[in-house]
Design a protein around this motif. Structure first.
Motif, PDB file in Angstrom:
ATOM      1  N   VAL A   6      33.826  28.548  36.850  1.00 19.58           N
ATOM      2  CA  VAL A   6      33.666  29.775  36.079  1.00 19.58           C
ATOM      3  C   VAL A   6      32.755  30.774  36.793  1.00 19.58           C
ATOM      4  N   GLU A   7      31.841  30.273  37.651  1.00 19.95           N
ATOM      5  CA  GLU A   7      30.935  31.172  38.356  1.00 19.95           C
ATOM      6  C   GLU A   7      31.684  32.088  39.329  1.00 19.95           C
ATOM      7  N   THR A   8      32.901  31.714  39.710  1.00 21.51           N
ATOM      8  CA  THR A   8      33.665  32.510  40.690  1.00 21.51           C
ATOM      9  C   THR A   8      34.638  33.471  40.024  1.00 21.51           C
ATOM     10  N   MET A   9      34.699  33.484  38.677  1.00 19.80           N
ATOM     11  CA  MET A   9      35.710  34.265  37.973  1.00 19.80           C
ATOM     12  C   MET A   9      35.127  35.570  37.445  1.00 19.80           C
ATOM     13  N   SER A  10      35.981  36.591  37.373  1.00 18.54           N
ATOM     14  CA  SER A  10      35.580  37.880  36.813  1.00 18.54           C
ATOM     15  C   SER A  10      35.609  37.819  35.291  1.00 18.54           C
ATOM     16  N   GLY A  11      35.108  38.885  34.659  1.00 16.90           N
ATOM     17  CA  GLY A  11      35.123  38.934  33.194  1.00 16.90           C
ATOM     18  C   GLY A  11      36.531  38.871  32.633  1.00 16.90           C
ATOM     19  N   ASP A  12      37.470  39.630  33.245  1.00 15.99           N
ATOM     20  CA  ASP A  12      38.861  39.611  32.774  1.00 15.99           C
ATOM     21  C   ASP A  12      39.459  38.219  32.902  1.00 15.99           C
ATOM     22  N   GLU A  13      39.158  37.547  34.003  1.00 13.73           N
ATOM     23  CA  GLU A  13      39.691  36.199  34.218  1.00 13.73           C
ATOM     24  C   GLU A  13      39.095  35.204  33.227  1.00 13.73           C
ATOM     25  N   LEU A  14      37.809  35.347  32.961  1.00 15.76           N
ATOM     26  CA  LEU A  14      37.168  34.455  31.993  1.00 15.76           C
ATOM     27  C   LEU A  14      37.750  34.649  30.599  1.00 15.76           C
ATOM     28  N   LEU A  15      37.969  35.917  30.212  1.00 17.94           N
ATOM     29  CA  LEU A  15      38.532  36.183  28.893  1.00 17.94           C
ATOM     30  C   LEU A  15      39.949  35.652  28.784  1.00 17.94           C
ATOM     31  N   SER A  16      40.722  35.818  29.839  1.00 11.06           N
ATOM     32  CA  SER A  16      42.088  35.284  29.854  1.00 11.06           C
ATOM     33  C   SER A  16      42.074  33.770  29.730  1.00 11.06           C
ATOM     34  N   ASP A  17      41.137  33.125  30.444  1.00 13.61           N
ATOM     35  CA  ASP A  17      41.000  31.670  30.356  1.00 13.61           C
ATOM     36  C   ASP A  17      40.619  31.258  28.940  1.00 13.61           C
ATOM     37  N   SER A  18      39.724  32.035  28.300  1.00  9.54           N
ATOM     38  CA  SER A  18      39.316  31.746  26.922  1.00  9.54           C
ATOM     39  C   SER A  18      40.509  31.819  25.979  1.00  9.54           C
ATOM     40  N   ASP A  19      41.408  32.812  26.200  1.00  8.98           N
ATOM     41  CA  ASP A  19      42.610  32.925  25.363  1.00  8.98           C
ATOM     42  C   ASP A  19      43.460  31.660  25.470  1.00  8.98           C
TER      43      ASP A  19
END
Length: 358
Positions: A6-19
Motif C-alpha cells: 500500500v505504501e507504493t500506491m496512489s490515493g486513487d489506487e488505494l480507493l479503488s482497492d478499497s472498493d
C-alpha cells in the motif's frame, strides 16, 4: 485487488482497492447469510449437540451471544423480504446497473425494522413488500442508522395501533432525579411524548437570547438561559398558588432567620431551609419581596410559641410550627412535605390540638 504494498500506491489506487475489498466483504457476508440459514434448516447444531445455530456460532467463532443471535435472525428473516435479499451483492447475483446494492448492515436495518411489526397488525403481504422496496430505494442515500429511523416511521404508518402502546411504555420510564450538590442540587431524568414537548416548549420560550441594556449580545450560555427559563417557570407555578397540598399545606418555601438579620442584612447572616443548606440574608430578602410571610415567634430555646388554636384537626399555623420544630419525621427524617401530623394523646382520649401534643 492490487497486491502491491500500500505504501507504493496512489490515493486513487488505494480507493479503488478499497472498493474491491468492500465488494468482496459484502459478497462473503451475503454468502454467510445463506450458509447460516441452511445450517439452521438442517438442524446441524442439534445434531452435534450445540443446542441451536446461534449457540454453535457463538462458541465456534467466539462471538458475543447477541451478535450470534443477530446473525441467525437476519439469515432466517431475509427470505421473507425478497426485495432486500435480491439487493445483496451475493456471488452470481448480478445486479442491474440502476439497481440498489445493499450492504449487509443496511439489509439488517431494513429487515430488523420490519420484523418489529407485531403479528396482530395483520399487515397484507403486498403492503409489507412495498414498504421493503421503498426502504431499499431509500438506502441509496441512507446509512443503517438512518434506515432504522425510517423504519420506525414506516411501522407507525403500517401499524396504526402501534405508537400508543409504545408511548405508554415510554411514559412508564419517565423519571426525574435530584441530588444535593455544593450550594444547590443536580438533577436530570427522562420525559416522553407530550411531556417532553411541554418541557422543550417552556425552555425554548424562556431561553431566547436577550440583548443587554446597553445593546450588547446576551452573555449567558445556552445552558444558563435554559436554567433561567426553568426558574421562571417554577416562580410562576409557586406564585399561582394552584398546587396540590401535602400534609395539609400547599407547597411553599420555608425559611427561618433572625428578624434583625433579615432587616439589617448582616453580612454573614444566613437562614435555615427545609431541603438545602443555609441561604444568605440577601437571598432570603429576594424571596420575601413578593412572598406571603407567615411569622412564627420562637422562644429563646428556638421552640415555636403562640401558634394556632385548639381544634381537632391541625391548623395551618400549627402545621407550620410542627415543620419548623421537627424538620420532618423524627423517626425516618423524611422532609415535612411527606409527613402527616398526629396527636401524641389522641383527640378521642382527651388530647388537645396543641404543639406540645403533636
Amino acid at each position: 485487488m492490487d497486491d502491491r504494498a500500500v505504501e507504493t500506491m496512489s490515493g486513487d489506487e488505494l480507493l479503488s482497492d478499497s472498493d474491491v475489498i468492500e465488494t468482496a466483504i459484502e459478497e462473503l457476508l451475503a454468502r454467510r447469510h445463506q450458509v447460516i440459514r441452511r445450517l439452521d434448516e438442517i438442524k446441524y447444531a442439534e445434531e452435534i449437540g450445540a443446542h441451536d445455530t446461534a449457540r454453535l456460532l457463538e462458541k465456534r467463532y467466539r462471538l458475543d451471544p447477541t451478535e450470534a443471535r443477530r446473525r441467525v435472525r437476519l439469515a432466517l428473516a431475509l427470505p421473507n423480504y425478497p426485495t432486500v435479499a435480491a439487493a445483496l451483492p451475493a456471488p452470481g447475483n448480478d445486479l442491474p446497473d440502476n439497481a440498489v446494492a445493499l450492504s449487509s448492515a443496511q439489509a439488517d436495518a431494513i429487515v430488523s425494522a420490519l420484523e418489529k411489526l407485531p403479528k396482530r397488525a395483520n399487515i397484507p403481504v403486498e403492503e409489507l413488500d412495498a414498504a421493503a422496496d421503498a426502504m431499499v430505494q431509500a438506502a441509496r442515500h441512507m446509512n443503517p442508522s438512518d434506515l432504522r429511523s425510517l423504519g420506525e416511521q414506516v411501522r407507525n404508518i403500517l401499524d396504526t395501533d402501534g405508537p400508543e402502546p409504545r408511548e405508554a411504555a415510554a411514559r412508564a420510564r419517565e423519571e426525574v432525579w435530584v441530588k444535593k450538590a455544593d450550594d444547590g442540587v443536580k438533577f436530570g431524568g427522562y420525559l416522553a411524548g407530550e411531556n417532553a414537548e411541554k418541557l422543550q416548549t417552556v425552555l425554548q420560550a424562556g431561553a431566547k437570547p436577550h440583548k443587554t441594556d446597553d445593546g450588547e449580545q446576551d452573555p449567558r450560555s445556552r445552558g444558563k438561559r435554559q436554567a433561567d427559563a426553568l426558574i421562571d417557570t417554577l416562580d410562576i407555578a409557586l406564585a399561582s398558588g394552584d398546587l396540590p397540598t401535602r400534609g395539609g399545606i400547599k407547597p411553599h418555601i420555608a425559611v427561618t432567620i433572625n428578624l434583625n438579620d433579615l432587616l439589617e442584612a448582616g453580612r454573614h447572616a444566613t437562614g435555615d431551609l427545609t431541603y438545602g443548606d443555609g441561604l444568605s440574608a440577601a437571598g432570603i430578602r429576594r424571596l420575601a419581596c413578593d412572598a406571603g410571610i407567615i411569622p412564627i415567634v420562637l422562644g429563646s430555646d428556638s421552640q415555636p410559641l403562640d401558634v394556632g388554636r385548639e381544634f381537632r384537626y391541625v391548623t395551618n399555623g400549627l402545621r407550620n410550627a410542627l415543620n419548623q420544630r421537627d424538620k420532618g419525621c423524627v423517626i425516618c427524617h423524611a422532609p415535612p412535605i411527606y409527613c402527616d401530623a398526629h396527636h401524641l394523646i389522641s383527640w378521642q382520649d382527651g388530647g388537645v390540638t396543641s404543639l406540645t401534643n403533636l
